[in-house]
Design a protein around this motif. Structure first.
Motif, PDB file in Angstrom:
ATOM      1  N   GLY A  14       2.732  -3.460   4.359  1.00  0.00           N
ATOM      2  CA  GLY A  14       1.976  -2.324   4.881  1.00  0.00           C
ATOM      3  C   GLY A  14       2.884  -1.192   5.334  1.00  0.00           C
ATOM      4  O   GLY A  14       2.588  -0.013   5.103  1.00  0.00           O
ATOM      5  N   ALA A  15       4.001  -1.539   5.984  1.00  0.00           N
ATOM      6  CA  ALA A  15       4.953  -0.523   6.437  1.00  0.00           C
ATOM      7  C   ALA A  15       5.595   0.200   5.254  1.00  0.00           C
ATOM      8  O   ALA A  15       5.753   1.429   5.267  1.00  0.00           O
ATOM      9  N   ALA A  45       4.325   0.545   2.176  1.00  0.00           N
ATOM     10  CA  ALA A  45       3.313   1.379   1.524  1.00  0.00           C
ATOM     11  C   ALA A  45       3.076   2.663   2.305  1.00  0.00           C
ATOM     12  O   ALA A  45       2.939   3.751   1.725  1.00  0.00           O
ATOM     13  N   THR A  46       3.033   2.560   3.626  1.00  0.00           N
ATOM     14  CA  THR A  46       2.816   3.739   4.474  1.00  0.00           C
ATOM     15  C   THR A  46       3.977   4.714   4.355  1.00  0.00           C
ATOM     16  O   THR A  46       3.783   5.928   4.187  1.00  0.00           O
ATOM     17  N   ALA A  47       5.209   4.176   4.423  1.00  0.00           N
ATOM     18  CA  ALA A  47       6.395   5.039   4.333  1.00  0.00           C
ATOM     19  C   ALA A  47       6.466   5.715   2.964  1.00  0.00           C
ATOM     20  O   ALA A  47       6.778   6.911   2.863  1.00  0.00           O
ATOM     21  N   THR A  87       3.955   6.373   0.916  1.00  0.00           N
ATOM     22  CA  THR A  87       2.860   7.337   0.774  1.00  0.00           C
ATOM     23  C   THR A  87       3.186   8.643   1.474  1.00  0.00           C
ATOM     24  O   THR A  87       2.854   9.732   0.982  1.00  0.00           O
ATOM     25  N   ILE A  88       3.846   8.562   2.626  1.00  0.00           N
ATOM     26  CA  ILE A  88       4.199   9.769   3.381  1.00  0.00           C
ATOM     27  C   ILE A  88       5.135  10.666   2.572  1.00  0.00           C
ATOM     28  O   ILE A  88       5.025  11.896   2.608  1.00  0.00           O
ATOM     29  N   HIS A  89       6.042  10.051   1.817  1.00  0.00           N
ATOM     30  CA  HIS A  89       7.056  10.819   1.082  1.00  0.00           C
ATOM     31  C   HIS A  89       6.667  11.083  -0.370  1.00  0.00           C
ATOM     32  O   HIS A  89       7.420  11.721  -1.107  1.00  0.00           O
ATOM     33  N   ILE A 117       5.769   2.053  -2.406  1.00  0.00           N
ATOM     34  CA  ILE A 117       4.316   1.879  -2.418  1.00  0.00           C
ATOM     35  C   ILE A 117       3.927   0.657  -3.244  1.00  0.00           C
ATOM     36  O   ILE A 117       3.078  -0.143  -2.840  1.00  0.00           O
ATOM     37  N   GLY A 165       4.878  -2.379  -1.433  1.00  0.00           N
ATOM     38  CA  GLY A 165       4.003  -2.442  -0.262  1.00  0.00           C
ATOM     39  C   GLY A 165       2.609  -2.939  -0.585  1.00  0.00           C
ATOM     40  O   GLY A 165       1.961  -3.578   0.243  1.00  0.00           O
ATOM     41  N   GLN A 197      -0.557   1.756  -9.167  1.00  0.00           N
ATOM     42  CA  GLN A 197       0.757   2.178  -8.695  1.00  0.00           C
ATOM     43  C   GLN A 197       1.858   1.781  -9.668  1.00  0.00           C
ATOM     44  O   GLN A 197       2.872   2.466  -9.778  1.00  0.00           O
TER      45      GLN A 197
END
Length: 210
Positions: free
Chosen positions: A82-83, A85-87, A89-91, A107, A110, A147
Motif C-alpha cells: 500500500g505504501a 502504491a501510494t508513493a 501514484t503521487i509521482h 505502483i 504495490g 498497471q
C-alpha cells in the motif's frame, strides 16, 4: 466430459482475452488511449509477447509471497504494498512521455503485494470463497494487469534501442517503436507519439544503441 471441457475452455479463453484487453488499455493509457483503436487486438500472441516482461515480474513476486505462511508477515507485506502504491501514484503523471519507471514499478509492486497476500491467506485458511472474495480478487487482478500495461510502455519509452524508419516522404531518425501491426507503426520520436501507416513505410533498420 465434452460439456465440462467446453465450459472451462470457454471460461479460460474469456479470462485470457479480457486480461490482454485490460493490459492494452493500461498500455495506451499513457501514450494516448485513442491509439488503442489502431492496435491489432486480434493478434493475441503479439499482445502476450509484449506483456511478458511485466507479467513475469508479477508472477515471480506472487510466487514468493505465496510461500509465506505467517499472517503477521502477510499483513506487513500488504502494508508495504500500500505504501509503495501510494508513493508511486503521487509521482506518476499519465500526461507526460517521461517513462517514470520507478513510479510505475512502485505502483505495480504495490498492487501485487497486498493482492498476493490476500489470495494466499484465503487459500490457506480454507474457508469457502464467496462472491465478495471473488470480487476483490477480480478487482485486484484487473488493477495489476492495467498497471502492468503502463509499466510495459514505460520500459519501451526508456528503451535504448532506436530505429531509422524510411518512409515515402523522408527518413525518421531516433525513433522508438512502441507497437507494430498490420495497420502501421506507433512511434515515439522527440517527445511525441506518432502513427505511421503501413503503406508509408519503405524500410526499418536498427540504429546503433547509445
Amino acid at each position: 466430459m465434452l460439456d465440462y471441457l467446453s465450459r472451462y475452455v470457454s471460461l479460460a479463453s474469456l479470462a485470457i482475452i479480457s486480461t490482454l484487453a485490460v493490459f492494452n488499455i493500461g498500455y495506451f493509457w499513457k501514450v494516448g488511449i485513442h491509439f488503442l483503436g489502431l492496435a491489432d487486438l486480434s493478434n493475441f500472441v503479439y499482445s502476450l509477447g509484449v506483456a511478458l516482461t511485466a507479467l513475469s515480474i508479477g508472477a515471480a513476486i506472487v510466487a514468493v509471497v505465496a510461500r509465506i505462511k505467517k499472517a503477521s508477515v502477510q499483513i506487513i507485506i500488504a502494508l508495504i504494498g500500500g505504501a509503495l502504491a501510494t508513493a508511486g501514484t503521487i509521482h506518476f503523471s499519465p500526461r507526460t512521455l517521461d517513462p517514470q519507471l520507478l513510479a510505475n514499478f512502485a505502483i505495480l509492486i504495490g498492487f501485487i503485494l497486498p493482492w498476493s497476500a490476500y489470495v494466499s491467506r484465503l487459500t490457506r485458511v480454507g474457508a469457502p470463497i464467496g462472491w465478495p472474495e471473488c470480487a476483490w480478487i477480480a478487482i485486484g487482478w484487473w488493477a495489476i494487469i492495467f498497471q502492468a500495461g503502463a509499466c510495459q510502455v514505460a520500459i519501451e519509452l526508456a528503451d535504448r534501442f532506436r530505429y531509422v524508419v524510411n518512409t515515402k516522404s523522408g527518413v525518421i531518425d531516433n525513433a522508438r517503436i512502441l507497437r507494430a501491426s498490420s495497420a502501421g507503426f506507433l512511434l515515439a520520436v522527440d517527445g511525441r507519439i506518432s502513427f505511421l501507416p503501413q503503406g508509408e513505410i519503405k524500410a526499418v533498420s536498427l540504429q546503433n544503441p547509445e
